[in-house]
Enzyme design. Structure first.
Site: not given
Length: 405
Positions: A142, A227, A256
């Protein structure tokens, strides 16, 4: 659901696209690890905005930094320099042990930037023929929801009905070095991986996998892109999840928690031989690296530089995984527990309910979590959570899983 909450939920659904299926709680205030709904009921946040709220709701240092910057300047665009930009880039590069920063806003933008960087590097530096660059990714990944990113997703819900899909990606099983080795060709420019797969259910790769990826990419002249949007910035007990196995990638993708739960901030961080491939006009963002974002992110960097939150994630993570381990041993409700630091995926036996149903029962008891892949729930509380509150939340989970409905 009370009439007031039902009314607020109905109003939200009336004019909002139904691309999310939120739990029926309507948050009005939040502080630390707790959120309060429109009727005054408090909930323990065990999701932390998918790690965007690592430092808790309303962290005073972050809020004060934002307030101070709001009175000065919030946006200039990259057409001009501003007085927070150099400090942000310098300190973020130092935190990552790298040289250069390309700031963006959202995690998906940062991943897109990493993909563009790798391809441009492949053509200009590695010498891959134009239009032939390949990037290897892992199954069950993801990395975001843009058209290009879902093109290399194996999640049917994330991918279906968005074609035609962007070519140039090879998918291999996560954790399988043999498959990765076979996928690398002279046209491969990068391997893009999550050091811990978050959306897949907090999947920690086998020991030695990340060092193996690092070795293979070096041997074949391929960039290793990590990531760390969910796994990074303290969540696993280290600044970056890659550090658990002593691995330094060629590029970090961050987001984030970098915005502290205040503003969207993301970045690609790498070396000058990699990010130096860009020339003016070839990539950009109106809001990327804006003064307000830099001011907040600088405070986030300061929090991480202290090491306090990495230590908390380690210590509280031991407490979390010990409790979940006991829960798994005591009955048949928990099929598996995975995770690292203050982050866990819990696979629940379907006879006890779906992940959504478990999440709803926890909500009724004052704890907010999120399900994934039908029977898995994710636990990722803010790193500021107290031992007492963590124990209280886990006790509610024990109650929910104590018997079949």
């Amino acid at each position: 659901m009370t009439p007031a909450t039902a009314g607020a939920v109905s109003a939200a659904q009336a004019h909002s696209a139904h691309n999310y299926h939120p739990l029926p709680v309507v948050v009005a205030e939040a502080e630390g690890a707790w959120m309060t709904d429109i009727e005054g009921r408090r909930y323990l946040d065990m999701l932390a905005g998918y790690s965007a709220l690592n430092f808790g709701h309303g962290n005073r240092r972050l809020i004060e930094a934002a307030k101070a910057q709001l009175d000065r300047v919030t946006l200039t665009s990259r057409a001009f320099y501003h007085d927070r930009f150099a400090d942000f880039c310098t300190r973020l590069a130092a935190l990552c042990g790298m040289e250069a920063v390309l700031p963006m806003n959202t995690g998906a933008e940062a991943v897109e930037t990493a993909v563009k960087t790798a391809r441009k590097w492949g053509y200009r530096v590695k010498g891959v023929p134009e239009g032939m660059a390949k990037i290897v990714v892992a199954g069950n990944n993801f990395h975001g929801r843009t058209t290009t990113i879902v093109s290399f997703s194996t999640d049917h819900e994330a991918r279906a009905d968005y074609g035609p899909y962007t070519p140039g990606f090879d998918i291999v099983p996560y954790g399988d070095l043999t498959s990765l080795r076979e996928a690398l060709t002279d046209n491969t420019v990068a391997v893009l991986l999550e050091p811990v797969q978050g959306e897949a259910g907090v999947i920690v790769p086998p020991e030695g996998y990340l060092p193996g990826v690092r070795e293979l990419t070096r041997e074949r002249g391929v960039l290793f892109i990590a990531d760390e949007i969910q796994s990074g910035l303290g969540r696993t007990g280290r600044t970056f999840a890659c550090e658990h196995e002593g691995v330094v990638p060629d590029m970090y993708v961050l987001g984030k928690a970098l915005g502290g739960g205040v503003v969207p901030v993301s970045a690609v961080v790498s070396s000058w031989p990699v990010l130096g491939v860009f020339r003016p006009g070839e990539h950009g963002s109106t809001f990327g690296g804006n003064p307000l974002a830099c001011a907040v992110a600088l405070e986030v960097i300061g929090l991480l530089e202290s090491g306090e939150f990495q230590r908390r994630a380690t210590e509280l993570g031991h407490r979390l995984h010990h409790a979940l381990g006991l829960l798994a041993e005591e009955g048949d409700a928990v099929r598996a527990v995975r995770g690292r630091g203050l982050w866990a995926g819990v696979d629940v036996d379907p006879s006890y309910g779906t992940g959504r149903e478990i999440s709803e029962r926890l909500m009724e008891r004052g704890v907010l979590v999120k399900d994934t892949h039908s029977s898995t729930i994710r636990l990722a509380p803010p790193l500021v959570i107290s031992e007492e509150d963590l124990d209280w939340g886990l006790a509610r989970l024990r109650e929910v899983l104590s018997r079949r409905p």
